[in-house]
Design a protein around this motif. Sequence first.
Motif, mmCIF file in Angstrom:
data_model
loop_
_atom_site.group_PDB
_atom_site.id
_atom_site.type_symbol
_atom_site.label_atom_id
_atom_site.label_comp_id
_atom_site.label_asym_id
_atom_site.label_seq_id
_atom_site.Cartn_x
_atom_site.Cartn_y
_atom_site.Cartn_z
ATOM 1 N N LEU A 78 27.776 39.952 74.888
ATOM 2 C CA LEU A 78 28.048 38.426 73.691
ATOM 3 C C LEU A 78 30.041 39.147 73.431
ATOM 4 O O LEU A 78 30.124 40.293 73.138
ATOM 5 N N ARG A 79 30.494 38.328 73.712
ATOM 6 C CA ARG A 79 31.734 38.185 73.606
ATOM 7 C C ARG A 79 31.926 37.514 71.875
ATOM 8 O O ARG A 79 32.390 36.208 72.637
ATOM 9 N N VAL A 80 32.939 37.759 70.970
ATOM 10 C CA VAL A 80 32.937 36.542 70.010
ATOM 11 C C VAL A 80 34.994 36.850 69.959
ATOM 12 O O VAL A 80 35.217 37.909 69.318
ATOM 13 N N ALA A 81 35.804 35.600 70.213
ATOM 14 C CA ALA A 81 36.988 35.516 69.846
ATOM 15 C C ALA A 81 37.147 35.485 68.296
ATOM 16 O O ALA A 81 36.580 34.279 68.330
ATOM 17 N N THR A 82 37.697 35.881 67.851
ATOM 18 C CA THR A 82 38.151 35.701 66.044
ATOM 19 C C THR A 82 40.076 35.499 66.541
ATOM 20 O O THR A 82 40.373 35.683 67.253
ATOM 21 N N ARG A 83 40.297 35.221 64.874
ATOM 22 C CA ARG A 83 41.965 34.697 65.104
ATOM 23 C C ARG A 83 42.624 35.992 65.487
ATOM 24 O O ARG A 83 43.623 36.268 65.912
ATOM 25 N N LYS A 84 42.089 37.577 64.786
ATOM 26 C CA LYS A 84 42.167 38.883 64.681
ATOM 27 C C LYS A 84 42.301 39.306 65.603
ATOM 28 O O LYS A 84 43.128 39.933 66.416
ATOM 29 N N PHE A 85 40.749 39.556 66.453
ATOM 30 C CA PHE A 85 40.153 41.023 66.656
ATOM 31 C C PHE A 85 39.286 39.999 67.730
ATOM 32 O O PHE A 85 39.214 38.956 67.677
ATOM 33 N N TYR A 87 35.575 40.567 69.443
ATOM 34 C CA TYR A 87 34.311 41.684 70.045
ATOM 35 C C TYR A 87 33.788 42.334 70.975
ATOM 36 O O TYR A 87 33.204 40.133 70.847
#
Lengths: 101, 101
Positions: A78-85, A87
Motif C-alpha cells: 500500500l502506497r499512500v501519497a500525502t501532501r507532506k509524506f 507512507y
Amino acid sequence: MNRILEDVIHKNAATVERITSENTAGYVVADNTANAVAETSFDNTGAQAIVKHLHGVLVSSCQSVIRDLDPTNKLCFLRVATRKFEYLVAPEDYFTITVVQ
Amino acid sequence: MNRILEDVIHKNAATVERITSENTAGYVVADNTANAVAETSFDNTGAQAIVKHLHGVLVSSCQSVIRDLDPTNKLCFLRVATRKFEYLVAPEDYFTITVVQ
C-alpha cells in the motif's frame, strides 16, 4: 516481541541502515499478533499513532475492500501519497512495516 | 452527472485513450457528490463495486487516518498493489479516478 520478528529485524539491520540513511523520515515495524511496535525510528507516541491508525484501521479496511472486490485477491503493498509524506506500507503475515518518506 | 465532471472527461478523452491502450485493465471515474459512476471502461456491476468499496470505504477511511496522524496533512494519491492488479486511486475535490492495471 516474538521470536520470528526479532530474527527478521536482526537479519535485515544492515539493509534498514542503508535505506534509512537516504531521504527517509522514519520507519515502524509492528507485530501483527500483539499490534505493538517492535522497532521504530520515531518516538513512542508517533510510532503508536502509526500502528494504531495505519496498521489497525487502514490496512485491515484495505484488505477487506480488496477481498470484497475479488475474493481470490490479496493485498500486497500500500502506497499512500500525502501532501507532506509518502507512507509505504508492507503488510506481512507476522509483521507490518511502514516507511515514511 | 454534473457539468464540471462532464467538461473534465471531455477535455481529457484523448489522454485517457492513450493511457488505457497500454497495459490497463480499466478505469472508473466517479462523481463525489452523488457517489455515482460518471465514466468507466468496466461493466456496471464492476464499476459500482469499485465506487462503493474503493471510493466509499477505502478513500474516506484513508483520508481520516491521514488527518488523524497529522491534521495539517492531506491525502493526494493512493496506490494499492494486490496479487492480481494494482489500483491507482486519485481522489479530487469533485471526482475520484481509479485506474486498474
